[in-house]
Scaffold this motif. Sequence first.
Motif, PDB file in Angstrom:
ATOM      1  N   SER A   1      36.901  39.547  23.359  1.00 30.87           N
ATOM      2  CA  SER A   1      37.969  38.635  23.748  1.00 30.87           C
ATOM      3  C   SER A   1      37.412  37.564  24.666  1.00 30.87           C
ATOM      4  CB  SER A   1      39.086  39.401  24.472  1.00 30.87           C
ATOM      5  OG  SER A   1      38.588  39.925  25.700  1.00 30.87           O
ATOM      6  N   ASP A   2      38.206  36.510  24.879  1.00 29.89           N
ATOM      7  CA  ASP A   2      37.800  35.456  25.812  1.00 29.89           C
ATOM      8  C   ASP A   2      37.713  35.993  27.237  1.00 29.89           C
ATOM      9  OD1 ASP A   2      37.644  33.624  23.788  1.00 29.89           O
ATOM     10  OD2 ASP A   2      39.645  32.783  24.106  1.00 29.89           O
ATOM     11  N   LYS A   3      38.553  36.958  27.559  1.00 28.70           N
ATOM     12  CA  LYS A   3      38.515  37.566  28.896  1.00 28.70           C
ATOM     13  C   LYS A   3      37.171  38.260  29.120  1.00 28.70           C
ATOM     14  CE  LYS A   3      40.962  40.943  31.814  1.00 28.70           C
ATOM     15  NZ  LYS A   3      39.815  41.858  31.993  1.00 28.70           N
ATOM     16  N   GLU A   4      36.708  38.978  28.118  1.00 26.20           N
ATOM     17  CA  GLU A   4      35.415  39.653  28.211  1.00 26.20           C
ATOM     18  C   GLU A   4      34.289  38.624  28.357  1.00 26.20           C
ATOM     19  OE1 GLU A   4      32.527  42.439  25.442  1.00 26.20           O
ATOM     20  OE2 GLU A   4      34.706  42.557  25.122  1.00 26.20           O
TER      21      GLU A   4
ATOM     22  N   ALA B   1      34.605  35.617  29.654  1.00 26.35           N
ATOM     23  CA  ALA B   1      34.718  35.031  30.994  1.00 26.35           C
ATOM     24  C   ALA B   1      34.077  35.936  32.036  1.00 26.35           C
ATOM     25  CB  ALA B   1      36.186  34.788  31.333  1.00 26.35           C
ATOM     26  N   ASP B   2      34.282  37.252  31.899  1.00 23.19           N
ATOM     27  CA  ASP B   2      33.641  38.205  32.816  1.00 23.19           C
ATOM     28  C   ASP B   2      32.118  38.137  32.692  1.00 23.19           C
ATOM     29  OD1 ASP B   2      36.108  39.072  33.717  1.00 23.19           O
ATOM     30  OD2 ASP B   2      36.228  40.734  32.280  1.00 23.19           O
TER      31      ASP B   2
ATOM     32  N   TYR C   1      40.427  33.538  35.779  1.00 24.83           N
ATOM     33  CA  TYR C   1      40.638  33.136  34.386  1.00 24.83           C
ATOM     34  C   TYR C   1      41.391  31.819  34.227  1.00 24.83           C
ATOM     35  CZ  TYR C   1      39.395  38.049  33.972  1.00 24.83           C
ATOM     36  OH  TYR C   1      38.756  39.256  34.080  1.00 24.83           O
TER      37      TYR C   1
END
Length: 322
Positions: free
Chosen positions: A7-10, A12-13, A282
Amino acid sequence: MSINFQSDKEAADALHIAYKKLKEEISQVIVGQDEVVHLVITSIFCQGHCLLVGVPGLAKTLLIQTISNVLDLDFNRIQFTPDLMPSDILGSETMDNERRFHFVKGPIFSNIILADEINRTPPKTQAALLEAMQEYAVTIAGKHYELDRPFFVLATQNPIEQEGTYPLPEAQLDRFMFNIQLDYPSYDEEVEIVKKTTENFRPTCNKVISKEEIIYFQQLVKKVPVADNVIEYAVKLVNKTRPNTPHSPETTNKYLEWGAGPRASQFLVLGAKCHALLNGRYSPDIEDVQSVATPILRHRIVRNFKAEAEGLSIEQLIKELM
């Protein structure tokens, strides 16, 4: 590091972790200059370019070489001089032994370009570099050549000696995302610099992310969601720099000759997005816009005679507008 994120969240992390590793590796070679390092890395992930203003001897070249090493990018340094021609940067057509023309690429065909003392070369040569910055391509003898990606230019200027220089016009300064002021190190930092550079130990930097990952993260930055109030704050801040307009305060009308254009608003939002991601968040807020505002606006607004006479700096005026 893998580009196969769920995912984009992953992703970003992963960028936040990579940024911390980048700073650790760079700090093995570069002492201090945390804000400069942060802004240069931010501009790379925003697909921007930097103008670095500082006196000689502050390790500008070493800083850029170190960043290019940890990012696994090709690096070229071009020393700008009054006799430098556009072909010395872009490349030229040459004839081989069989009387056929072929193109020999110039130093612009690299990932990171250090344009050392860009104001020492005539406008014709400056324009050749700035066109490549804007178009990410060059045209030689009617043929179009794409530049390598990612492509990033860091131009330096010496603020002391102005004799025999060709200052960049305002329209060309606008091509740079950041104008970064490089200052002298603190006393403790200078002691550490002297210790590190006068002994036989030579630190080495590990490569942290690849070209493909940089390009991926550049696209990720653009996908970051931004609240309307943050965008409106950025646009209003830029509008406040324009004298005698509906949003201009008394400070602007009194002390500014010229304000920033729409590109400043775009860079404020883009810079805020990247600043938030690098710091593990985020979505950007107004504080993220403020954190990148000074280096973005510094070279886009022009003080009038009254401001100069009263000793008001660009930085003071930007702070007041924020």
